[in-house]
Design a protein around this motif. Sequence first.
Motif, PDB file in Angstrom:
ATOM      1  N   CYS A  53       0.940  -1.126   0.016  1.00 46.06           N
ATOM      2  CA  CYS A  53       0.181  -0.492   0.461  1.00 46.06           C
ATOM      3  C   CYS A  53       0.582   1.410   0.086  1.00 46.06           C
ATOM      4  CB  CYS A  53      -0.678  -0.102   1.414  1.00 46.06           C
ATOM      5  SG  CYS A  53      -1.884   1.141   0.959  1.00 46.06           S
ATOM      6  N   ASN A  54       0.928   1.460  -1.268  1.00 48.41           N
ATOM      7  CA  ASN A  54       1.421   3.222  -1.262  1.00 48.41           C
ATOM      8  C   ASN A  54       0.495   3.960  -2.306  1.00 48.41           C
ATOM      9  OD1 ASN A  54       2.704   2.371  -3.973  1.00 48.41           O
ATOM     10  ND2 ASN A  54       3.828   0.863  -2.644  1.00 48.41           N
ATOM     11  N   PRO A  55       1.207   5.550  -2.219  1.00 50.09           N
ATOM     12  CA  PRO A  55       0.589   6.459  -3.029  1.00 50.09           C
ATOM     13  C   PRO A  55      -0.006   5.730  -4.379  1.00 50.09           C
ATOM     14  CG  PRO A  55       2.336   7.756  -1.945  1.00 50.09           C
ATOM     15  CD  PRO A  55       2.422   6.159  -1.668  1.00 50.09           C
ATOM     16  N   VAL A  56       0.906   5.000  -5.113  1.00 50.24           N
ATOM     17  CA  VAL A  56       1.252   5.061  -6.699  1.00 50.24           C
ATOM     18  C   VAL A  56      -0.092   3.465  -6.850  1.00 50.24           C
ATOM     19  CG1 VAL A  56       2.471   3.647  -8.339  1.00 50.24           C
ATOM     20  CG2 VAL A  56       3.508   5.685  -7.192  1.00 50.24           C
ATOM     21  N   ASN A  57      -0.004   2.597  -5.817  1.00 48.99           N
ATOM     22  CA  ASN A  57      -1.293   1.563  -5.672  1.00 48.99           C
ATOM     23  C   ASN A  57      -1.194   1.518  -4.054  1.00 48.99           C
ATOM     24  OD1 ASN A  57      -0.228  -0.402  -8.069  1.00 48.99           O
ATOM     25  ND2 ASN A  57       2.032   0.300  -7.553  1.00 48.99           N
ATOM     26  N   PRO A  58      -2.752   2.531  -3.504  1.00 45.00           N
ATOM     27  CA  PRO A  58      -3.583   2.648  -2.210  1.00 45.00           C
ATOM     28  C   PRO A  58      -4.370   1.298  -2.243  1.00 45.00           C
ATOM     29  CG  PRO A  58      -4.258   3.959  -3.817  1.00 45.00           C
ATOM     30  CD  PRO A  58      -3.185   3.028  -4.997  1.00 45.00           C
ATOM     31  N   VAL A  59      -4.108   0.590  -1.252  1.00 46.17           N
ATOM     32  CA  VAL A  59      -5.159  -0.554  -0.896  1.00 46.17           C
ATOM     33  C   VAL A  59      -6.527   0.275   0.059  1.00 46.17           C
ATOM     34  CG1 VAL A  59      -5.931  -2.473   0.117  1.00 46.17           C
ATOM     35  CG2 VAL A  59      -3.676  -1.916  -0.388  1.00 46.17           C
ATOM     36  N   GLY A  60      -6.430   1.330   0.737  1.00 46.77           N
ATOM     37  CA  GLY A  60      -6.825   1.831   1.219  1.00 46.77           C
ATOM     38  C   GLY A  60      -7.330   3.651   0.673  1.00 46.77           C
ATOM     39  N   ALA A  61      -8.158   3.818   0.884  1.00 42.60           N
ATOM     40  CA  ALA A  61      -8.568   5.110   1.147  1.00 42.60           C
ATOM     41  C   ALA A  61      -7.893   6.523   1.980  1.00 42.60           C
ATOM     42  CB  ALA A  61     -10.272   5.664   1.438  1.00 42.60           C
ATOM     43  N   CYS A  62      -6.992   6.146   3.089  1.00 44.32           N
ATOM     44  CA  CYS A  62      -6.454   6.759   3.532  1.00 44.32           C
ATOM     45  C   CYS A  62      -4.660   7.208   2.486  1.00 44.32           C
ATOM     46  CB  CYS A  62      -6.199   6.477   4.793  1.00 44.32           C
ATOM     47  SG  CYS A  62      -7.467   6.164   5.916  1.00 44.32           S
ATOM     48  N   MET A  63      -4.707   5.827   1.963  1.00 40.31           N
ATOM     49  CA  MET A  63      -3.166   6.330   0.696  1.00 40.31           C
ATOM     50  C   MET A  63      -3.718   7.321   0.344  1.00 40.31           C
ATOM     51  SD  MET A  63      -0.294   5.613   0.873  1.00 40.31           S
ATOM     52  CE  MET A  63       0.329   4.425   2.264  1.00 40.31           C
ATOM     53  N   VAL A  64      -4.601   7.276  -0.195  1.00 43.95           N
ATOM     54  CA  VAL A  64      -5.107   7.982  -2.263  1.00 43.95           C
ATOM     55  C   VAL A  64      -5.342   8.780  -1.642  1.00 43.95           C
ATOM     56  CG1 VAL A  64      -6.990   7.976  -4.005  1.00 43.95           C
ATOM     57  CG2 VAL A  64      -7.119   6.052  -2.539  1.00 43.95           C
ATOM     58  N   SER A  65      -5.766  10.059  -0.963  1.00 42.48           N
ATOM     59  CA  SER A  65      -6.964  11.174  -0.530  1.00 42.48           C
ATOM     60  C   SER A  65      -5.123  12.195   0.092  1.00 42.48           C
ATOM     61  CB  SER A  65      -7.707  11.308  -0.112  1.00 42.48           C
ATOM     62  OG  SER A  65      -7.621  13.181   0.788  1.00 42.48           O
ATOM     63  N   ASN A  66      -5.452  13.634  -0.688  1.00 50.37           N
ATOM     64  CA  ASN A  66      -3.718  14.046  -0.022  1.00 50.37           C
ATOM     65  C   ASN A  66      -3.889  14.428   1.248  1.00 50.37           C
ATOM     66  OD1 ASN A  66      -2.402  14.266  -2.333  1.00 50.37           O
ATOM     67  ND2 ASN A  66      -4.491  16.136  -3.700  1.00 50.37           N
ATOM     68  N   GLU A  67      -5.165  14.468   2.066  1.00 49.63           N
ATOM     69  CA  GLU A  67      -5.725  14.563   3.165  1.00 49.63           C
ATOM     70  C   GLU A  67      -5.988  13.036   4.091  1.00 49.63           C
ATOM     71  OE1 GLU A  67      -9.221  17.327   3.621  1.00 49.63           O
ATOM     72  OE2 GLU A  67      -8.333  18.792   2.561  1.00 49.63           O
TER      73      GLU A  67
END
Length: 362
Positions: A334-348
Amino acid sequence: MKYVDEFRDKSAVRDLISRIGASSTKRVSFMEVCGGHTMAIQKSGIPSLLPENITLKSGPGCPVCVSSRGFIDQAVALSRIPGVIIATFGDLIRVPGSYTTLEKAKAEGSRVEIVYSILDALKIAEKYPDRKIIFLGIGFETTAPSTAAGILMARSGGLKNFFVLSSHKVMPPAMRALVEEGINIDGFIGPGHVSTITGSAIYEELPRLYRLGCVISGFEPVDILQSIYMLVMQAEKNEPKVEIQYKRAVKPEGNRKALDMLDQVFELCDDWWRGLGILKSSGLRLKNEFADFDAGLHFHVEVPDIREDARCLCGDVLKGRITPDECSLFGKSCNPVNPVGACMVSNEGACHAYYRYHYHGR
């Protein structure tokens, strides 16, 4: 530049750090419930400036993060209806649903347009009168009034092809739920943007019912440190109360015009929050008189059963039970390039902020 310099002044920062260190004798945990604060705190390295007895926790302050995968599933299903255009903010497009994302649906041929405001979505509806435009309404009290304003504009303009799928939520029920669940919180860093709309009265139950203080904060380093100092003084004196640090933007009465539009278009409903489950009167749905604009009522689609990834600990991160790096997926699968969860996607999102400013590949 004067405004920026004033609230990033190094001497002011040093003075506040000194005051906090000299005043704080208790072990306390303060939680921010605004994604903008989460990002600002990590970007400025605020936790590293504080004494060890003060812990900062990130709460459910990112609306993208707390929303259900089912909301994404429904949006994807709607995007596949011939003649439909989905209009969405950019941070939603990569958020995982149960099986796919809006980004992948777009790649597969669905019409998904990124917009910067609901006004952009209205312009699309005017440009394509033969298409049905569905705006994905997401956010707390900050963005809900603009959605309400857009719906009122659509009605006054006679737009019959414009709809809203609402995932708007309100903050106080989540703050109550955190306390009632027993999360260790000694005070809240109150959301600045939300409070410009609502004012400060919505937090008054915190000191009255839970003996917890709340300081509504701005977003610059001096703002945040001053808010922490104010919370420290409340804790030291055992005098919890609601205070406004962000006085240049927040008034006790809030924004009456925005609140009136909110009350005109929306009503409270029970809603689901990641990590907290269904919270009573925590969501916003369109009132019956605006049902013609409600995408959930107008369109009927089959949505698969919601599938959560059991390995993802976004729910615990959003409640402040763990820090992002305590999730086994963090920084690996899980990282910004391949997010598993929403908390890693959003800039916030807390995971995104932690990864961007705190994580060093450990």
